[in-house]
Design a protein around this motif. Structure first.
Motif, PDB file in Angstrom:
ATOM      1  N   ASN A 249       0.813  -1.214   0.000  1.00 33.53           N
ATOM      2  CA  ASN A 249       0.000   0.000   0.000  1.00 33.53           C
ATOM      3  C   ASN A 249       0.848   1.266   0.000  1.00 33.53           C
ATOM      4  OD1 ASN A 249      -2.532  -1.171  -0.185  1.00 33.53           O
ATOM      5  ND2 ASN A 249      -2.790  -1.336   2.021  1.00 33.53           N
ATOM      6  N   LEU A 250       2.023   1.221   0.630  1.00 32.53           N
ATOM      7  CA  LEU A 250       2.914   2.378   0.571  1.00 32.53           C
ATOM      8  C   LEU A 250       3.329   2.660  -0.873  1.00 32.53           C
ATOM      9  CD1 LEU A 250       5.287   1.985   3.653  1.00 32.53           C
ATOM     10  CD2 LEU A 250       3.822   3.953   3.146  1.00 32.53           C
ATOM     11  N   ILE A 251       3.682   1.614  -1.606  1.00 38.03           N
ATOM     12  CA  ILE A 251       4.074   1.788  -3.000  1.00 38.03           C
ATOM     13  C   ILE A 251       2.887   2.279  -3.817  1.00 38.03           C
ATOM     14  CG2 ILE A 251       4.837   0.567  -5.078  1.00 38.03           C
ATOM     15  CD1 ILE A 251       6.448  -1.286  -3.222  1.00 38.03           C
ATOM     16  N   LYS A 252       1.730   1.700  -3.573  1.00 35.78           N
ATOM     17  CA  LYS A 252       0.545   2.049  -4.373  1.00 35.78           C
ATOM     18  C   LYS A 252       0.086   3.487  -4.124  1.00 35.78           C
ATOM     19  CE  LYS A 252      -4.209   0.676  -5.408  1.00 35.78           C
ATOM     20  NZ  LYS A 252      -5.261  -0.346  -5.248  1.00 35.78           N
ATOM     21  N   TYR A 253       0.075   3.907  -2.874  1.00 40.45           N
ATOM     22  CA  TYR A 253      -0.527   5.195  -2.538  1.00 40.45           C
ATOM     23  C   TYR A 253       0.478   6.320  -2.277  1.00 40.45           C
ATOM     24  CZ  TYR A 253      -4.891   2.605  -2.004  1.00 40.45           C
ATOM     25  OH  TYR A 253      -5.988   1.821  -2.233  1.00 40.45           O
ATOM     26  N   LYS A 254       1.754   5.963  -2.052  1.00 42.33           N
ATOM     27  CA  LYS A 254       2.705   7.003  -1.679  1.00 42.33           C
ATOM     28  C   LYS A 254       3.859   7.169  -2.658  1.00 42.33           C
ATOM     29  CE  LYS A 254       2.150   8.788   1.758  1.00 42.33           C
ATOM     30  NZ  LYS A 254       1.287   9.941   2.105  1.00 42.33           N
ATOM     31  N   TYR A 255       4.261   6.107  -3.342  1.00 47.03           N
ATOM     32  CA  TYR A 255       5.378   6.225  -4.264  1.00 47.03           C
ATOM     33  C   TYR A 255       4.924   6.927  -5.534  1.00 47.03           C
ATOM     34  CZ  TYR A 255       9.333   5.355  -7.190  1.00 47.03           C
ATOM     35  OH  TYR A 255      10.394   5.536  -8.042  1.00 47.03           O
ATOM     36  N   GLY A 256       5.571   8.030  -5.868  1.00 46.71           N
ATOM     37  CA  GLY A 256       5.125   8.925  -6.933  1.00 46.71           C
ATOM     38  C   GLY A 256       4.736   8.274  -8.242  1.00 46.71           C
ATOM     39  N   PRO A 257       5.653   7.563  -8.926  1.00 47.80           N
ATOM     40  CA  PRO A 257       5.310   7.006 -10.240  1.00 47.80           C
ATOM     41  C   PRO A 257       4.152   6.022 -10.189  1.00 47.80           C
ATOM     42  CG  PRO A 257       7.682   7.015  -9.909  1.00 47.80           C
ATOM     43  CD  PRO A 257       7.078   7.382  -8.590  1.00 47.80           C
ATOM     44  N   ILE A 258       4.108   5.159  -9.183  1.00 48.23           N
ATOM     45  CA  ILE A 258       3.021   4.178  -9.094  1.00 48.23           C
ATOM     46  C   ILE A 258       1.715   4.863  -8.713  1.00 48.23           C
ATOM     47  CG2 ILE A 258       2.193   2.144  -7.852  1.00 48.23           C
ATOM     48  CD1 ILE A 258       4.398   1.580  -9.862  1.00 48.23           C
ATOM     49  N   LYS A 259       1.775   5.767  -7.753  1.00 47.45           N
ATOM     50  CA  LYS A 259       0.576   6.520  -7.363  1.00 47.45           C
ATOM     51  C   LYS A 259       0.008   7.265  -8.556  1.00 47.45           C
ATOM     52  CE  LYS A 259      -0.862  10.286  -4.262  1.00 47.45           C
ATOM     53  NZ  LYS A 259      -0.391  11.235  -3.221  1.00 47.45           N
ATOM     54  N   SER A 260       0.880   7.883  -9.332  1.00 50.81           N
ATOM     55  CA  SER A 260       0.456   8.614 -10.522  1.00 50.81           C
ATOM     56  C   SER A 260      -0.161   7.681 -11.548  1.00 50.81           C
ATOM     57  CB  SER A 260       1.652   9.349 -11.129  1.00 50.81           C
ATOM     58  OG  SER A 260       1.312   9.971 -12.342  1.00 50.81           O
ATOM     59  N   ALA A 261       0.433   6.491 -11.688  1.00 52.26           N
ATOM     60  CA  ALA A 261      -0.082   5.535 -12.664  1.00 52.26           C
ATOM     61  C   ALA A 261      -1.497   5.100 -12.316  1.00 52.26           C
ATOM     62  CB  ALA A 261       0.845   4.322 -12.750  1.00 52.26           C
ATOM     63  N   TYR A 262      -1.748   4.807 -11.040  1.00 48.07           N
ATOM     64  CA  TYR A 262      -3.094   4.430 -10.618  1.00 48.07           C
ATOM     65  C   TYR A 262      -4.073   5.573 -10.856  1.00 48.07           C
ATOM     66  CZ  TYR A 262      -1.989  -0.030  -8.318  1.00 48.07           C
ATOM     67  OH  TYR A 262      -1.631  -1.331  -8.047  1.00 48.07           O
ATOM     68  N   ALA A 263      -3.646   6.791 -10.538  1.00 54.92           N
ATOM     69  CA  ALA A 263      -4.527   7.946 -10.714  1.00 54.92           C
ATOM     70  C   ALA A 263      -4.864   8.155 -12.181  1.00 54.92           C
ATOM     71  CB  ALA A 263      -3.861   9.197 -10.143  1.00 54.92           C
ATOM     72  N   GLN A 264      -3.890   7.931 -13.047  1.00 55.91           N
ATOM     73  CA  GLN A 264      -4.122   8.113 -14.473  1.00 55.91           C
ATOM     74  C   GLN A 264      -5.112   7.077 -15.008  1.00 55.91           C
ATOM     75  OE1 GLN A 264      -0.147   7.975 -15.997  1.00 55.91           O
ATOM     76  NE2 GLN A 264       0.355  10.036 -15.318  1.00 55.91           N
ATOM     77  N   VAL A 265      -5.006   5.843 -14.508  1.00 61.96           N
ATOM     78  CA  VAL A 265      -5.948   4.811 -14.939  1.00 61.96           C
ATOM     79  C   VAL A 265      -7.350   5.167 -14.476  1.00 61.96           C
ATOM     80  CG1 VAL A 265      -6.620   2.401 -14.607  1.00 61.96           C
ATOM     81  CG2 VAL A 265      -4.234   2.987 -15.056  1.00 61.96           C
ATOM     82  N   GLU A 266      -7.461   5.694 -13.257  1.00 66.52           N
ATOM     83  CA  GLU A 266      -8.768   6.070 -12.725  1.00 66.52           C
ATOM     84  C   GLU A 266      -9.375   7.224 -13.516  1.00 66.52           C
ATOM     85  OE1 GLU A 266     -10.609   4.677 -10.437  1.00 66.52           O
ATOM     86  OE2 GLU A 266      -9.148   3.109  -9.991  1.00 66.52           O
TER      87      GLU A 266
ATOM     88  N   LEU B 156      -1.173  -2.955 -13.058  1.00 70.74           N
ATOM     89  CA  LEU B 156      -0.481  -2.143 -12.062  1.00 70.74           C
ATOM     90  C   LEU B 156      -0.386  -2.865 -10.727  1.00 70.74           C
ATOM     91  CD1 LEU B 156      -1.932   1.389 -12.876  1.00 70.74           C
ATOM     92  CD2 LEU B 156       0.448   0.665 -13.070  1.00 70.74           C
ATOM     93  N   ASP B 157      -1.416  -3.634 -10.388  1.00 69.39           N
ATOM     94  CA  ASP B 157      -1.342  -4.426  -9.165  1.00 69.39           C
ATOM     95  C   ASP B 157      -0.221  -5.454  -9.266  1.00 69.39           C
ATOM     96  OD1 ASP B 157      -3.357  -3.114  -7.864  1.00 69.39           O
ATOM     97  OD2 ASP B 157      -4.901  -4.610  -8.273  1.00 69.39           O
ATOM     98  N   ARG B 158      -0.107  -6.081 -10.423  1.00 71.47           N
ATOM     99  CA  ARG B 158       0.977  -7.052 -10.611  1.00 71.47           C
ATOM    100  C   ARG B 158       2.338  -6.365 -10.503  1.00 71.47           C
ATOM    101  NH1 ARG B 158      -2.274  -8.452 -15.409  1.00 71.47           N
ATOM    102  NH2 ARG B 158      -3.772 -10.053 -14.781  1.00 71.47           N
ATOM    103  N   THR B 159       2.411  -5.187 -11.102  1.00 73.78           N
ATOM    104  CA  THR B 159       3.649  -4.405 -11.012  1.00 73.78           C
ATOM    105  C   THR B 159       3.994  -4.108  -9.556  1.00 73.78           C
ATOM    106  OG1 THR B 159       3.324  -3.363 -13.157  1.00 73.78           O
ATOM    107  CG2 THR B 159       4.692  -2.177 -11.576  1.00 73.78           C
ATOM    108  N   THR B 160       2.998  -3.683  -8.800  1.00 72.43           N
ATOM    109  CA  THR B 160       3.218  -3.338  -7.397  1.00 72.43           C
ATOM    110  C   THR B 160       3.599  -4.575  -6.589  1.00 72.43           C
ATOM    111  OG1 THR B 160       1.589  -1.570  -7.650  1.00 72.43           O
ATOM    112  CG2 THR B 160       2.228  -2.124  -5.411  1.00 72.43           C
ATOM    113  N   ASN B 161       3.043  -5.731  -6.950  1.00 71.09           N
ATOM    114  CA  ASN B 161       3.458  -6.974  -6.289  1.00 71.09           C
ATOM    115  C   ASN B 161       4.942  -7.221  -6.505  1.00 71.09           C
ATOM    116  OD1 ASN B 161       0.880  -7.543  -5.406  1.00 71.09           O
ATOM    117  ND2 ASN B 161       0.371  -8.817  -7.164  1.00 71.09           N
ATOM    118  N   GLY B 162       5.390  -7.055  -7.748  1.00 73.81           N
ATOM    119  CA  GLY B 162       6.800  -7.266  -8.037  1.00 73.81           C
ATOM    120  C   GLY B 162       7.678  -6.290  -7.285  1.00 73.81           C
ATOM    121  N   LEU B 163       7.251  -5.048  -7.208  1.00 75.75           N
ATOM    122  CA  LEU B 163       8.004  -4.041  -6.470  1.00 75.75           C
ATOM    123  C   LEU B 163       8.000  -4.345  -4.971  1.00 75.75           C
ATOM    124  CD1 LEU B 163       6.845  -0.800  -8.277  1.00 75.75           C
ATOM    125  CD2 LEU B 163       9.095  -1.840  -8.357  1.00 75.75           C
ATOM    126  N   THR B 164       6.890  -4.890  -4.495  1.00 74.53           N
ATOM    127  CA  THR B 164       6.809  -5.240  -3.079  1.00 74.53           C
ATOM    128  C   THR B 164       7.866  -6.277  -2.732  1.00 74.53           C
ATOM    129  OG1 THR B 164       4.431  -4.769  -3.015  1.00 74.53           O
ATOM    130  CG2 THR B 164       5.310  -6.169  -1.269  1.00 74.53           C
TER     131      THR B 164
END
Length: 401
Positions: A51-68, A146-154
């Protein structure tokens, strides 16, 4: 240090293109106020990395926001991803530069990260167009990717947290070695003034002190580098007071219950690359889908799919073998640690009765701390090995050392 900071940014983006092959773990569509409060508490805890990567890390947070907001926002992600391949090789070199002073175990783990980065550089170049097709296929598909990406980063961040804690453990030894070397040097200086030692003895003790100080500094530099990297994933400034939480202890008893036979097939069935090859889904162009209708193409596809499946099995088997190796080292370190504790208890009695000098006591304390650190690192190595295996079974592209 500037180059390391550059590494932090491109690492996530590069892995986004490559580690999207993992199996997604269901993530929160929107974090609750309570969950966000925990993410904002300036603590990076092991169980909140995703969740830190998803909601706080800039590039990933931005990617989720762009999809939304709009699927068109994916163009920004692809533009950033296109710049990743050139940077990944440089970031691998940055990590190589930061390894000085690390233990052999820490270096081996960091080398695995370097190998993964170099492989990902090549894969990113080869899959950019494919990623473009995937991200633009649908909003839901992009979110899963993006979830899969975040899993790999986790997995990657968990490994970095593990290395961070190992370096902290090793620092205790280095700091005590400096203290011991300082006492030994001071003693030689005192003895020289009394005519009981020669200048060569003082010079030798001074050289040992300098070496110990250099090793401590190298460890401190490595710790700071890893801390800065971890802070970037948590979306905070490296100069702040972010606290890095402890890594959970390994569940050594769980090793015997691992079902390697069943897990091999689970890993194959969860692996996204295998799923895509089996289904011949949206990852293929229209021309490719027409080609696989031919008998020759079908045979080639079956052969390629079987090869990929066997690669997954081989990788997971290697990860399992690594668990067994780390478990044996863990058991050995545990025995040595119990012996060291008994010896240390006896040393306390000797100290109280005046049987040990200050230098002798420090020597015993150093030996005690070495056994303690070896136990801690053995536990951390086993824990990371088991986590890597677990992620691979869930489908994440984990690189076996």
């Amino acid at each position: 240090m500037k180059r390391i900071k550059g590494y932090k940014t491109v690492l996530c983006l590069g892995l986004a293109a490559v580690l999207s092959a993992g199996t997604a773990i269901t993530a929160l569509a929107d974090a609750t106020p309570e969950e966000m409060a925990r993410l904002d508490d300036n603590q990076m805890e092991y169980d909140e990395v995703f969740n830190l990567i998803k909601y706080k890390y800039g590039p990933i947070k931005s990617a989720y926001a762009q999809v939304e907001s709009s699927i068109s926002g994916s163009e920004d992600i692809l533009l950033e991803t296109s710049l990743v391949a050139d940077d990944l090789m440089r970031t691998a070199q940055d990590l190589e530069d930061s390894m000085e002073g690390m233990s052999p175990e820490a270096k081996a783990s960091v080398r695995a990260q370097i190998s993964a980065l170099k492989s990902q550089a090549s894969a990113t170049r080869n899959t950019l167009f494919f990623s473009n097709q995937q991200i633009n296929s649908s909003r839901d598909y992009a979110s899963r990717t993006l979830d899969r990406t975040t899993n790999g980063l986790t997995w990657q961040v968990e490994s970095l947290m593990n290395q961070y804690q190992q370096l902290l453990s090793q620092r205790q030894i280095a700091a005590k070695a400096v203290e011991l070397s300082q006492r030994a040097r001071d003693l030689q200086v005192q003895m020289e003034s009394q005519g009981m030692a020669v200048s060569a003895d003082v010079l030798s003790a001074s050289a040992q002190l300098s070496s110990a100080q250099d090793q401590l500094k190298s460890l401190d530099d490595g710790i700071e580098t890893l801390r800065e990297t971890l802070c970037s994933f948590a979306g905070v400034s490296p100069g702040g007071d972010m606290q890095i939480g402890a890594v959970p202890a390994a569940d050594a008893a769980a090793v015997s219950s691992i079902d390697i036979t069943g897990d091999l097939e689970k890993a194959v069935n969860n692996n996204y690359n295998v799923i895509a090859m089996r289904s011949g889904g949206s990852s293929q162009s229209l021309v490719e889908q027409q080609l696989v209708k031919s008998t020759t193409a079908k045979k080639n596809k079956m052969r390629d799919t079987e090869y990929t499946e066997n690669q997954v099995r081989s990788n997971v088997q290697t990860l399992y073998d690594d668990i067994l190796e780390k478990k044996a080292l863990y058991d050995s370190a545990s025995t040595a640690w119990q012996s060291a504790q008994n010896t240390w208890n006896a040393v306390q009695v000797q100290r109280q009765t005046g049987m040990l000098s200050d230098v002798q006591y420090l020597q015993q304390e150093l030996a005690y701390l070495q056994a303690k650190s070896q136990m801690e690192c053995a536990d951390l190595n086993l824990q990371q090995s088991m986590r890597s295996y677990g992620w691979a079974v869930k489908g994440v592209e984990v690189t076996a050392e």
